[in-house]
Design an enzyme around this catalytic site. Structure first.
Site, mmCIF file in Angstrom:
data_model
loop_
_atom_site.group_PDB
_atom_site.id
_atom_site.type_symbol
_atom_site.label_atom_id
_atom_site.label_comp_id
_atom_site.label_asym_id
_atom_site.label_seq_id
_atom_site.Cartn_x
_atom_site.Cartn_y
_atom_site.Cartn_z
ATOM 1 N N TYR A 194 0.924 -1.048 0.016
ATOM 2 C CA TYR A 194 0.030 -0.100 0.023
ATOM 3 C C TYR A 194 0.904 1.231 -0.186
ATOM 4 O O TYR A 194 1.941 1.391 0.791
ATOM 5 C CB TYR A 194 -0.825 0.100 1.310
ATOM 6 C CG TYR A 194 -1.670 1.374 1.220
ATOM 7 C CD1 TYR A 194 -2.860 1.434 0.816
ATOM 8 C CD2 TYR A 194 -0.695 2.191 2.058
ATOM 9 C CE1 TYR A 194 -3.531 2.531 0.991
ATOM 10 C CE2 TYR A 194 -1.504 3.694 2.220
ATOM 11 C CZ TYR A 194 -2.963 3.637 1.904
ATOM 12 O OH TYR A 194 -3.423 4.948 1.832
ATOM 13 N N GLU A 213 -3.836 7.510 -3.727
ATOM 14 C CA GLU A 213 -3.602 6.290 -3.205
ATOM 15 C C GLU A 213 -3.173 5.047 -4.303
ATOM 16 O O GLU A 213 -3.941 5.074 -5.316
ATOM 17 C CB GLU A 213 -4.855 5.677 -2.214
ATOM 18 C CG GLU A 213 -4.549 4.912 -1.415
ATOM 19 C CD GLU A 213 -5.975 4.743 -0.523
ATOM 20 O OE1 GLU A 213 -5.927 5.201 0.393
ATOM 21 O OE2 GLU A 213 -6.878 3.992 -0.922
#
Ligand code: GDP
Ligand code: MN
Length: 383
Positions: A101, A189
């Site tokens: 991530y 993101e």
């Protein structure tokens, strides 16, 4: 404003980032055609403004173009968290070795952008934050200098022990930060950032929110807005120039100024009620805005009472009163209205309302208490 995955990926590619290829289709035959071009082994992904598409069945792997067409048909008929799927993104399937991530967001406590990375990617990052917070590494970035190469490298080594993979990840982290700043984002993101068995690191998902205040100088991004992904109330509020946030309560709030709107919501809660919305009609003197505001609020079936809280500075109370009178004339409100007006042209406003049989008070406590009482059920009209 939220972007779709395929739009966010365009911005990332423009920043030079390694992103998996893909094409958008809006019907199953279109998805099949894309899949054929990629050789049949593809992933078909719902394009909606929601995370967790994978869990909801909105991300499916196909091994042939015919199967991709079937998946597209299924996904295009779905609703994910109340959002109808109108497009799918078709990409060649990647052979995933690891999922990480990487995200950038504005951290209000640190008062600057913060980069977050975690080797535990692919899953809900909120879940990682709750159950395993030490797996998330954060770096506040000084916006004067941006991200330094050594900082990107340090973060990248949290994701990969292998220097070749870490080097690629460091480049992507820097590119993500640059795309975040360069496009006026409030959030950017990648989840997951994958490494493949062949030793490549690339983004296979992308999520970006653009700060609405950046849109006026970025027409290309403003043009990415998907009207279908916006509620009728949000679209109407935006067109009328109102700041509006829908909430779940029963006290419809119509206030001038964001600070007063927040204070009003606090007071509604203090007296035991629940606000149905945040709504700032702004500092202008424009009856049309008041009418639009009332139309938005009354369209919400949860609203049991409408609470006006106006502190007239630049906003003139008589203009607000004119807007209220116009709205009352134009439509059937269906719920009681309680009004607090004070400030510029307050007397005139009170007279205008009185002529129409409506009352206005000056105390914020009084009006909020009355609104909460009315929202509770026993309707007593202030008129
Ligand atoms: P999200 O659920 O909305 O975040 O959608 P993602 O794009 O992140 O996809 C969810 C999951 O599907 C990923 O974490 C992967 O595990 C899997 N996935 C997506 N694309 C591929 C792919 O090309 N190959 C493989 N093997 N898995 C994929
Ligand atoms: Mn994802």
């Amino acid at each position: 404003m939220n972007l779709h995955e395929y739009q966010a990926k365009e911005l990332f590619r423009a920043a030079g980032m390694a992103v998996n290829p893909g094409e958008v289709a809006d019907d199953p035959p279109g998805a099949r055609a894309v899949a054929e071009r990629y050789g049949g082994r593809v992933v078909v992904k719902a394009q909606v403004h929601s995370g967790g598409r994978g869990k909801a069945g909105g991300v499916r792997l196909a091994s042939t173009a015919a199967e991709a067409e079937q998946h597209a048909a299924a996904i295009l008929g779905m609703e994910i968290r109340g959002l109808a799927v109108e497009r799918v993104l078709v990409s060649p399937t990647e052979d995933i070795a690891t999922e990480a991530y990487v995200g950038v967001l504005v951290d209000r406590e640190a008062q600057c952008p913060v980069i977050m990375v975690s080797a535990e990617g692919g899953v809900d990052i909120e879940e990682v934050a709750a159950t395993n917070p030490e797996a998330i590494h954060k770096l506040p970035v000084d916006p004067r200098y941006g991200i330094m190469p050594h900082q990107a490298w340090t973060l990248a080594t949290r994701l990969h022990g292998d220097a070749g993979l870490a080097r690629q990840a460091a480049r992507i982290i820097s590119q993500l930060y640059d795309a975040f700043v360069g496009n006026g984002a409030s959030m950017a993101e990648i989840n997951p950032l994958i490494s493949t068995a062949a030793g490549e690191v690339k983004a296979i998902d992308a999520k970006v929110s653009i700060d609405d205040n950046e849109l006026f100088r970025r027409p290309a991004i403003a043009g990415m807005r998907d009207p279908a992904s916006e509620s009728a109330a949000d679209a109407k509020a935006r067109a009328a120039g109102l700041s509006f946030v829908k909430l779940e309560g029963s006290v419809g709030c119509c206030v001038n100024g964001a600070g007063l709107a927040m204070a009003t919501m606090d007071l509604v809660k203090y007296y035991g009620g629940e606000p149905a919305n945040f709504l700032d009609i702004g500092g202008s003197s424009n009856p049309d805005k008041v009418v639009a505001a009332l139309e938005i609020i009354t369209a919400d079936r949860g609203v049991k009472v409408i609470l006006f809280n106006i502190f007239g500075g630049i906003t003139r109370c008589d203009d607000v009163a004119r807007g209220i009178l116009e709205a009352v004339e134009r439509m059937d409100m269906g719920v009681p209205l309680v009004i607090r007006l004070t400030g510029t042209n307050e007397e005139l406003a009170r007279e205008m309302l009185a002529d129409a049989g409506m009352a206005a008070v000056t105390s914020m406590d009084d009006v909020v208490r009355e609104a909460v009482r009315l929202a509770g059920g026993d309707h007593v009209d202030l008129r």
